[in-house]
Scaffold this motif. Sequence first.
Motif, PDB file in Angstrom:
ATOM      1  N   CYS A 195     -12.257 -16.681  22.319  1.00  0.00           N
ATOM      2  CA  CYS A 195     -11.113 -16.071  23.006  1.00  0.00           C
ATOM      3  C   CYS A 195     -11.470 -15.671  24.436  1.00  0.00           C
ATOM      4  O   CYS A 195     -10.696 -15.917  25.371  1.00  0.00           O
ATOM      5  CB  CYS A 195     -10.621 -14.848  22.241  1.00  0.00           C
ATOM      6  SG  CYS A 195      -9.756 -15.234  20.710  1.00  0.00           S
ATOM      7  N   LEU A 196     -12.643 -15.082  24.603  1.00  0.00           N
ATOM      8  CA  LEU A 196     -13.044 -14.602  25.916  1.00  0.00           C
ATOM      9  C   LEU A 196     -13.350 -15.742  26.884  1.00  0.00           C
ATOM     10  O   LEU A 196     -13.167 -15.592  28.096  1.00  0.00           O
ATOM     11  CB  LEU A 196     -14.247 -13.672  25.785  1.00  0.00           C
ATOM     12  CG  LEU A 196     -13.956 -12.348  25.089  1.00  0.00           C
ATOM     13  CD1 LEU A 196     -15.249 -11.617  24.767  1.00  0.00           C
ATOM     14  CD2 LEU A 196     -13.042 -11.484  25.941  1.00  0.00           C
ATOM     15  N   GLU A 197     -13.798 -16.864  26.370  1.00  0.00           N
ATOM     16  CA  GLU A 197     -14.189 -17.979  27.227  1.00  0.00           C
ATOM     17  C   GLU A 197     -13.138 -19.081  27.331  1.00  0.00           C
ATOM     18  O   GLU A 197     -13.279 -19.991  28.157  1.00  0.00           O
ATOM     19  CB  GLU A 197     -15.498 -18.598  26.697  1.00  0.00           C
ATOM     20  CG  GLU A 197     -16.673 -17.633  26.762  1.00  0.00           C
ATOM     21  CD  GLU A 197     -17.950 -18.203  26.167  1.00  0.00           C
ATOM     22  OE1 GLU A 197     -17.925 -19.346  25.637  1.00  0.00           O
ATOM     23  OE2 GLU A 197     -18.970 -17.511  26.221  1.00  0.00           O
ATOM     24  N   SER A 198     -12.084 -18.998  26.551  1.00  0.00           N
ATOM     25  CA  SER A 198     -11.136 -20.112  26.431  1.00  0.00           C
ATOM     26  C   SER A 198     -10.192 -20.276  27.622  1.00  0.00           C
ATOM     27  O   SER A 198      -9.749 -21.387  27.898  1.00  0.00           O
ATOM     28  CB  SER A 198     -10.294 -19.949  25.164  1.00  0.00           C
ATOM     29  OG  SER A 198      -9.392 -18.855  25.305  1.00  0.00           O
ATOM     30  N   GLY A 199      -9.843 -19.188  28.277  1.00  0.00           N
ATOM     31  CA  GLY A 199      -8.821 -19.279  29.303  1.00  0.00           C
ATOM     32  C   GLY A 199      -7.428 -19.393  28.712  1.00  0.00           C
ATOM     33  O   GLY A 199      -6.463 -19.731  29.382  1.00  0.00           O
ATOM     34  N   GLY A 200      -7.331 -19.158  27.413  1.00  0.00           N
ATOM     35  CA  GLY A 200      -6.074 -19.298  26.678  1.00  0.00           C
ATOM     36  C   GLY A 200      -6.156 -20.483  25.732  1.00  0.00           C
ATOM     37  O   GLY A 200      -7.023 -21.340  25.870  1.00  0.00           O
ATOM     38  N   PHE A 201      -5.272 -20.485  24.745  1.00  0.00           N
ATOM     39  CA  PHE A 201      -5.291 -21.568  23.773  1.00  0.00           C
ATOM     40  C   PHE A 201      -3.934 -21.688  23.096  1.00  0.00           C
ATOM     41  O   PHE A 201      -3.082 -20.813  23.241  1.00  0.00           O
ATOM     42  CB  PHE A 201      -6.422 -21.386  22.752  1.00  0.00           C
ATOM     43  CG  PHE A 201      -6.385 -20.078  21.997  1.00  0.00           C
ATOM     44  CD1 PHE A 201      -5.765 -19.987  20.759  1.00  0.00           C
ATOM     45  CD2 PHE A 201      -7.000 -18.944  22.518  1.00  0.00           C
ATOM     46  CE1 PHE A 201      -5.739 -18.768  20.064  1.00  0.00           C
ATOM     47  CE2 PHE A 201      -6.987 -17.732  21.827  1.00  0.00           C
ATOM     48  CZ  PHE A 201      -6.351 -17.663  20.592  1.00  0.00           C
ATOM     49  N   GLU A 202      -3.766 -22.747  22.354  1.00  0.00           N
ATOM     50  CA  GLU A 202      -2.521 -23.000  21.648  1.00  0.00           C
ATOM     51  C   GLU A 202      -2.805 -23.140  20.155  1.00  0.00           C
ATOM     52  O   GLU A 202      -3.753 -23.802  19.760  1.00  0.00           O
ATOM     53  CB  GLU A 202      -1.886 -24.295  22.155  1.00  0.00           C
ATOM     54  CG  GLU A 202      -0.528 -24.588  21.562  1.00  0.00           C
ATOM     55  CD  GLU A 202       0.129 -25.795  22.203  1.00  0.00           C
ATOM     56  OE1 GLU A 202       1.112 -26.281  21.614  1.00  0.00           O
ATOM     57  OE2 GLU A 202      -0.337 -26.255  23.262  1.00  0.00           O
ATOM     58  N   ILE A 203      -1.992 -22.509  19.346  1.00  0.00           N
ATOM     59  CA  ILE A 203      -2.082 -22.608  17.897  1.00  0.00           C
ATOM     60  C   ILE A 203      -1.038 -23.621  17.460  1.00  0.00           C
ATOM     61  O   ILE A 203       0.143 -23.435  17.704  1.00  0.00           O
ATOM     62  CB  ILE A 203      -1.850 -21.244  17.222  1.00  0.00           C
ATOM     63  CG1 ILE A 203      -2.882 -20.235  17.723  1.00  0.00           C
ATOM     64  CG2 ILE A 203      -1.895 -21.387  15.702  1.00  0.00           C
ATOM     65  CD1 ILE A 203      -2.614 -18.815  17.302  1.00  0.00           C
ATOM     66  N   CYS A 204      -1.508 -24.677  16.867  1.00  0.00           N
ATOM     67  CA  CYS A 204      -0.581 -25.762  16.453  1.00  0.00           C
ATOM     68  C   CYS A 204      -0.156 -25.602  15.018  1.00  0.00           C
ATOM     69  O   CYS A 204      -0.865 -25.202  14.182  1.00  0.00           O
ATOM     70  CB  CYS A 204      -1.258 -27.109  16.604  1.00  0.00           C
ATOM     71  SG  CYS A 204      -1.784 -27.433  18.300  1.00  0.00           S
TER      72      CYS A 204
END
Length: 74
Positions: free
Chosen positions: A65-74
């Motif tokens: 989470c801290l390194e992702s820059g954001g993400f999407e849950i499919c």
Amino acid sequence: LIDQETAAKIGTKLEILLIDGTVDRWEEHIRKRNKELEKSDDKDDRFLASYPFKRENVEDFAKFCLESGGFEIC
């Protein structure tokens, strides 16, 4: 869609829960619960017992989470 700010908040909160012992307590609780569920005559209880909770998974997800820059849950 989890934006960068929200991902950082999730990661930070998980780190706090890792540090304050909440994750360790929860891991122990789930381990004990699963031991009991494994003995159940109910097949759904036994199935639920096959889902462990591991501190390492929380650590990995917090870091993600801290390194992702954001993400999407499919």
